[in-house]
Design a protein around this motif. Sequence first.
Motif, mmCIF file in Angstrom:
data_model
loop_
_atom_site.group_PDB
_atom_site.id
_atom_site.type_symbol
_atom_site.label_atom_id
_atom_site.label_comp_id
_atom_site.label_asym_id
_atom_site.label_seq_id
_atom_site.Cartn_x
_atom_site.Cartn_y
_atom_site.Cartn_z
ATOM 1 N N PHE A 179 -5.993 2.519 -2.806
ATOM 2 C CA PHE A 179 -4.611 1.895 -2.547
ATOM 3 C C PHE A 179 -3.405 2.590 -2.534
ATOM 4 O O PHE A 179 -2.504 2.604 -1.944
ATOM 5 C CB PHE A 179 -4.611 0.570 -3.400
ATOM 6 N N GLU A 180 -3.671 3.861 -3.356
ATOM 7 C CA GLU A 180 -2.353 4.745 -3.622
ATOM 8 C C GLU A 180 -2.583 5.520 -2.395
ATOM 9 O O GLU A 180 -1.266 5.851 -1.804
ATOM 10 C CB GLU A 180 -2.711 5.732 -4.765
ATOM 11 N N ASN A 181 -3.557 5.762 -1.638
ATOM 12 C CA ASN A 181 -3.744 6.741 -0.444
ATOM 13 C C ASN A 181 -3.154 5.915 0.844
ATOM 14 O O ASN A 181 -2.430 6.153 1.514
ATOM 15 C CB ASN A 181 -5.064 7.007 0.014
ATOM 16 N N ILE A 182 -3.346 4.441 0.631
ATOM 17 C CA ILE A 182 -2.747 3.774 1.853
ATOM 18 C C ILE A 182 -1.253 3.623 1.661
ATOM 19 O O ILE A 182 -0.668 3.745 2.670
ATOM 20 C CB ILE A 182 -3.315 2.136 1.569
ATOM 21 N N SER A 183 -0.577 3.491 0.309
ATOM 22 C CA SER A 183 0.696 3.633 0.032
ATOM 23 C C SER A 183 1.204 5.043 0.664
ATOM 24 O O SER A 183 2.318 4.734 1.393
ATOM 25 C CB SER A 183 0.941 3.301 -1.214
ATOM 26 N N LYS A 184 0.504 5.929 0.316
ATOM 27 C CA LYS A 184 0.849 7.298 0.872
ATOM 28 C C LYS A 184 1.092 7.345 2.460
ATOM 29 O O LYS A 184 1.873 7.918 3.006
ATOM 30 C CB LYS A 184 0.167 8.412 0.112
ATOM 31 N N LEU A 185 0.061 6.933 3.143
ATOM 32 C CA LEU A 185 0.054 6.844 4.531
ATOM 33 C C LEU A 185 1.198 6.164 5.157
ATOM 34 O O LEU A 185 1.863 6.691 6.093
ATOM 35 C CB LEU A 185 -1.125 6.146 5.106
ATOM 36 N N LYS A 186 1.541 5.164 4.611
ATOM 37 C CA LYS A 186 2.696 4.509 4.848
ATOM 38 C C LYS A 186 4.155 5.276 4.744
ATOM 39 O O LYS A 186 4.759 5.378 5.609
ATOM 40 C CB LYS A 186 3.006 3.160 4.153
ATOM 41 N N GLU A 187 4.034 5.851 3.698
ATOM 42 C CA GLU A 187 5.055 7.026 3.332
ATOM 43 C C GLU A 187 5.376 7.816 4.681
ATOM 44 O O GLU A 187 6.551 8.395 4.689
ATOM 45 C CB GLU A 187 5.163 7.599 1.851
ATOM 46 N N GLU A 188 4.179 8.329 4.985
ATOM 47 C CA GLU A 188 3.958 9.551 5.763
ATOM 48 C C GLU A 188 4.262 8.811 7.319
ATOM 49 O O GLU A 188 4.055 9.645 8.300
ATOM 50 C CB GLU A 188 2.815 10.353 5.860
ATOM 51 N N GLY A 189 4.650 7.415 7.369
ATOM 52 C CA GLY A 189 4.829 7.065 8.666
ATOM 53 C C GLY A 189 3.845 6.074 9.371
ATOM 54 O O GLY A 189 4.216 5.660 10.754
ATOM 55 N N THR A 190 2.654 6.044 8.868
ATOM 56 C CA THR A 190 1.900 5.165 9.558
ATOM 57 C C THR A 190 1.832 3.704 9.169
ATOM 58 O O THR A 190 2.044 3.259 8.055
ATOM 59 C CB THR A 190 0.066 5.695 9.011
#
Length: 239
Positions: A179-190
């Motif tokens: 879930f942390e990685n999913i949030s990170k992906l969002k921050e990177e624009g996905t």
Amino acid sequence: MSDSLLRVENLNVFYGNIHAIKNVSLEVKKGEIVTLIGANGAGKTTTLQTISGIIRSKSGSIYYRDKDITKERAHKINHLGVAQVPEGRRIFTNLSVEDNIEMGSYAVKQSHKEKEAAMEKIFKMFPRMKERLAQRAGTLSGGEQQMLAIGRALMSKPDLLLLDEPSMGLSPLFVKEIFENISKLKEEGTTILLVEQNAKMALSIADRAYVLETGKVIMEGDAKELRDDPKVKKAYLGA
Ligand SMILES: Nc1ncnc2c1ncn2[C@@H]1O[C@H](COP(=O)(O)OP(=O)(O)O)[C@@H](O)[C@H]1O
Ligand SMILES: [Mg+2]
């Protein structure tokens, strides 16, 4: 230009006589995490598979960047920028980690350099994958296999990532990491459409949510508001 990345309108999907998806409409705006929650059999996977072109709808429309993709084929939809991480990961257990990751770019034309760059980005997010490049994928732990499945999907550099139950069967520690990685992906624009039975975790990272029950959207709204809704709490959060 609208800020809508994905729009599903009045979608109906059947398996023979079974009406699995009933007039489902939903929207995902650029930059959002939208979650689709619901019990087992509610129609979450069917919805994702229809969006990614694997299953055909009987009626209704699907728009990606305002383009009608309802009748497009799966590889074309992937090429347009939509990638799916399937339920149960579906990695190739007999292939190496590296070969699995490379599979993710089959629908998009990439030069060797672009491929390397895409891989480096994936390794930045999942350093463990880089250490395990030669390992047979079937020997990875469940959490590592989920990382591999996400990494594979990222190879096509999607603007919209469809995730089907990424937390399924994982230990709490891996769930947290995923879930942390999913949030990170969002921050990177996905932009992300996240399907989950783990409603608590999904609602905690999502911007908006839809609740699916026996093929119908029965509630929708701001994720925080839904998390505090008594009916959602009782039915999906075990309160
Ligand atoms: N291949 C299939 N053939 C017949 N019925 C199916 C098939 N796949 C799913 N279904 C049915 O469609 C409904 C929705 O399933 P699914 O989309 O997998 O739900 P979820 O992902 O929310 O658990 C269920 O009633 C399920 O039994
Ligand atoms: Mg499912």
